[in-house]
Design an enzyme around this catalytic site. Structure first.
Site, PDB file in Angstrom:
ATOM      1  N   GLU A 190      12.203  31.268  26.247  1.00  0.00           N
ATOM      2  CA  GLU A 190      11.905  32.492  26.989  1.00  0.00           C
ATOM      3  C   GLU A 190      10.425  32.861  26.936  1.00  0.00           C
ATOM      4  OE1 GLU A 190      14.724  35.473  25.703  1.00  0.00           O
ATOM      5  OE2 GLU A 190      16.372  34.379  26.619  1.00  0.00           O
ATOM      6  N   GLU A 373      21.258  29.161  27.598  1.00  0.00           N
ATOM      7  CA  GLU A 373      21.896  30.230  26.817  1.00  0.00           C
ATOM      8  C   GLU A 373      22.787  31.076  27.712  1.00  0.00           C
ATOM      9  OE1 GLU A 373      19.383  32.929  24.496  1.00  0.00           O
ATOM     10  OE2 GLU A 373      18.198  31.229  23.796  1.00  0.00           O
TER      11      GLU A 373
HETATM   12  C1  FCB Z   1      17.978  35.546  23.909  1.00  0.00           C
HETATM   13  C2  FCB Z   1      17.051  34.906  22.893  1.00  0.00           C
HETATM   14  C3  FCB Z   1      17.771  34.547  21.609  1.00  0.00           C
HETATM   15  C4  FCB Z   1      18.725  35.637  21.186  1.00  0.00           C
HETATM   16  C5  FCB Z   1      19.669  35.944  22.321  1.00  0.00           C
HETATM   17  C6  FCB Z   1      20.741  36.942  21.990  1.00  0.00           C
HETATM   18  O1  FCB Z   1      17.278  36.245  24.871  1.00  0.00           O
HETATM   19  O2  FCB Z   1      16.514  33.720  23.421  1.00  0.00           O
HETATM   20  O3  FCB Z   1      16.795  34.262  20.633  1.00  0.00           O
HETATM   21  O4  FCB Z   1      18.003  36.756  20.824  1.00  0.00           O
HETATM   22  O5  FCB Z   1      18.906  36.446  23.395  1.00  0.00           O
END
Ligand code: FCB
Length: 467
Positions: A190, A373
């Site tokens: 990110e 993710e």
């Molecule tokens: C994402 C992050 C990760 C964690 C999740 C819940 O945005 O990449 O590190 O914090 O959220």
């Protein structure tokens, strides 16, 4: 050699209660041609700063930040985390038994170059060497993230453009060490979140609240991204695919006033376009350009335009905002529309997930996409008989996997999905109270206890489709 499992895969499935072979067969038949491609990468995602302890590494920007603000919201810090650095085998065994195919993790830069630039710390390298071998022995394809936000103190921060050189050196070290065993790499987690939360809003390390700093950090994150990605490509085995995990989150202004819509538009562009756009060879979006133009030097845009080999996409939900002239970003959060169900505090937003995947497909010229993710914090019951019951998480997982499948059926080249996270972990400023994991961490023993959602994920993996 594959070490003996505590329970065989068949035993695991038998222990899964409702999921007997008999109940699974009709579902397998139902799945039909709704399945993903045979080599679809079903994975789980983790990071070093949220799971490894502070032992045997240098001090990081996040150690300083969290100590200075007196700990996370729930009073915890990252000193111990889940002690993943010494307990990873317990986790790999459970994941192997569930049939998980890939494991996304990050290297802690402060473990590799703890106090100084230059030669890496052998102990740190050995740690990841062993951990990667253990993944492979448990049938888990290693998917490393080079940089999940933790910087050794000596390396400074993103106000300094030379951090991109330090990051490229670190990338070279890691690619040389594990470039033959990892086929899929993520350079940054990110990247766009770093300038916005860390330098603009002051929510994350290093905690600055400044629009000017946010602009400097944005450009230097992009430069570091370009240089580190190039270093990995140059030093890993040929055929390695490299990208980053870009967080995509549409911003909307429910009030519908011009002022709120403009504010939402600005942050939407900054969050969603200002990093992947230049990485794919575009100019900065016009709304973001005034923030960065004084930092751009000759050759920078070429160094940034690396054309990632696939699009890594993190998605949780949409964000709802209004204009707020007092905030460096120009926005304040507002309540999501009442009709949207919440997973804890985040909206549950499967339709938006499908749209976001379709948009990335269109905007970036039909790239391969890996959903690096997706995940849900939910309140759950206390462990009972060796399991944690978490039906809400299962419901949400099914919704998002179906949403991803809908995008896939419309032509999105979806190559894998990674659930965040393997275990409950230390969720930055929110601490240990947010439970995202498929595996529960008992406190204070740190024993790993599977949740029913892991059993559900095992079913999806067997079906190669949403179960
Ligand atoms: C994402 C992050 C990760 C964690 C999740 C819940 O945005 O990449 O590190 O914090 O959220």
């Amino acid at each position: 050699m594959i070490p003996a499992l505590p329970i065989s895969r068949r035993g695991f499935l038998r222990g899964l209660g409702a999921t007997t072979a008999a109940t699974m067969l009709p579902r397998l038949a139902q799945a039909g041609n709704n399945t993903f491609e045979p080599d679809f990468l079903w994975g789980v995602a983790t990071s070093a700063p949220e799971s490894e302890s502070r032992a045997n590494r240098g001090r990081s920007n996040w150690d300083v930040f969290i100590d200075n603000i007196g700990g996370s919201k729930d009073g915890t810090t990252n000193v111990r985390n889940t002690e993943f650095d010494t307990r990873y085998l317990d986790e790999f065994k459970l994941l192997q038994a569930a049939g998980v195919k890939a494991f996304r993790f990050s290297f802690a830069w402060p473990r590799i170059q703890p106090e100084t630039p230059g030669a890496p710390n052998v102990r740190g390298l050995d740690h990841y060497d062993r951990m990667i071998d253990a993944m492979l022995e448990h049938g888990l394809e290693p998917v490393p993230t080079l940089f999940h936000w933790d910087i050794p103190l000596w390396a400074g921060d993103f106000l300094d453009r030379d951090i991109s050189r330090r990051m490229a050196d670190y990338a070279e070290i890691m690619a040389r060490m594990v470039g033959d065993r990892a086929n899929t790499w993520l350079v940054f987690n990110e990247p766009g979140v770093i300038p916005i939360f860390g330098y603009g809003q002051g929510l994350f390390a290093p905690g600055y609240r400044s629009r000017r700093y946010m602009g400097a950090a944005l450009h230097h994150v992009n430069l570091a991204h370009g240089r580190a990605l190039t270093a990995i490509r140059a030093n890993a085995a040929s055929g390695t695919r490299v990208s980053s995990a870009f967080n995509i989150m549409p911003f909307e202004a429910p009030s519908g006033t011009d002022e709120d819509i403009q504010a939402a538009r600005f942050v939407d562009v900054l969050w969603n376009d200002a990093v992947p756009g230049p990485a794919y060879g575009r100019d900065y979006p016009s709304l973001a350009l005034p923030l960065v133009e004084s930092y751009i030097q000759d050759g920078d845009m070429q160094a940034i335009a690396v054309q990632p080999d696939f699009f890594g996409l993190n998605f949780y939900s949409r964000s709802f905002v209004k204009a707020d002239p007092d905030s460096p970003l120009g926005i304040a959060l507002v309540e999501p529309p009442a009709e949207l169900e919440r997973t804890d505090e985040l909206p549950y937003d499967p339709d938006t997930y499908t749209k976001v995947l379709l948009k990335a497909h269109k905007d970036y010229n039909a790239p391969d996409i890996i959903a690096t993710e997706f995940g849900f914090p939910v309140a759950e019951e206390a462990p009972k008989d060796g399991w944690v019951n978490d039906p809400l998480r299962i419901k949400y997982m099914r919704g998002y996997i179906q949403a991803a499948q809908a995008a896939y059926q419309q032509g999105v080249k979806l190559k894998g999905m990674f659930y965040w996270s393997s275990t409950d972990n230390w969720e930055w400023v929110l601490g240990l109270s947010k439970h995202f994991g498929l595996i529960h961490i008992e406190q204070p023993s740190l024993k790993r206890i599977p949740k029913r959602s892991l059993e559900y994920y095992a079913n999806c993996i067997r079906l190669n489709a949403p179960a």
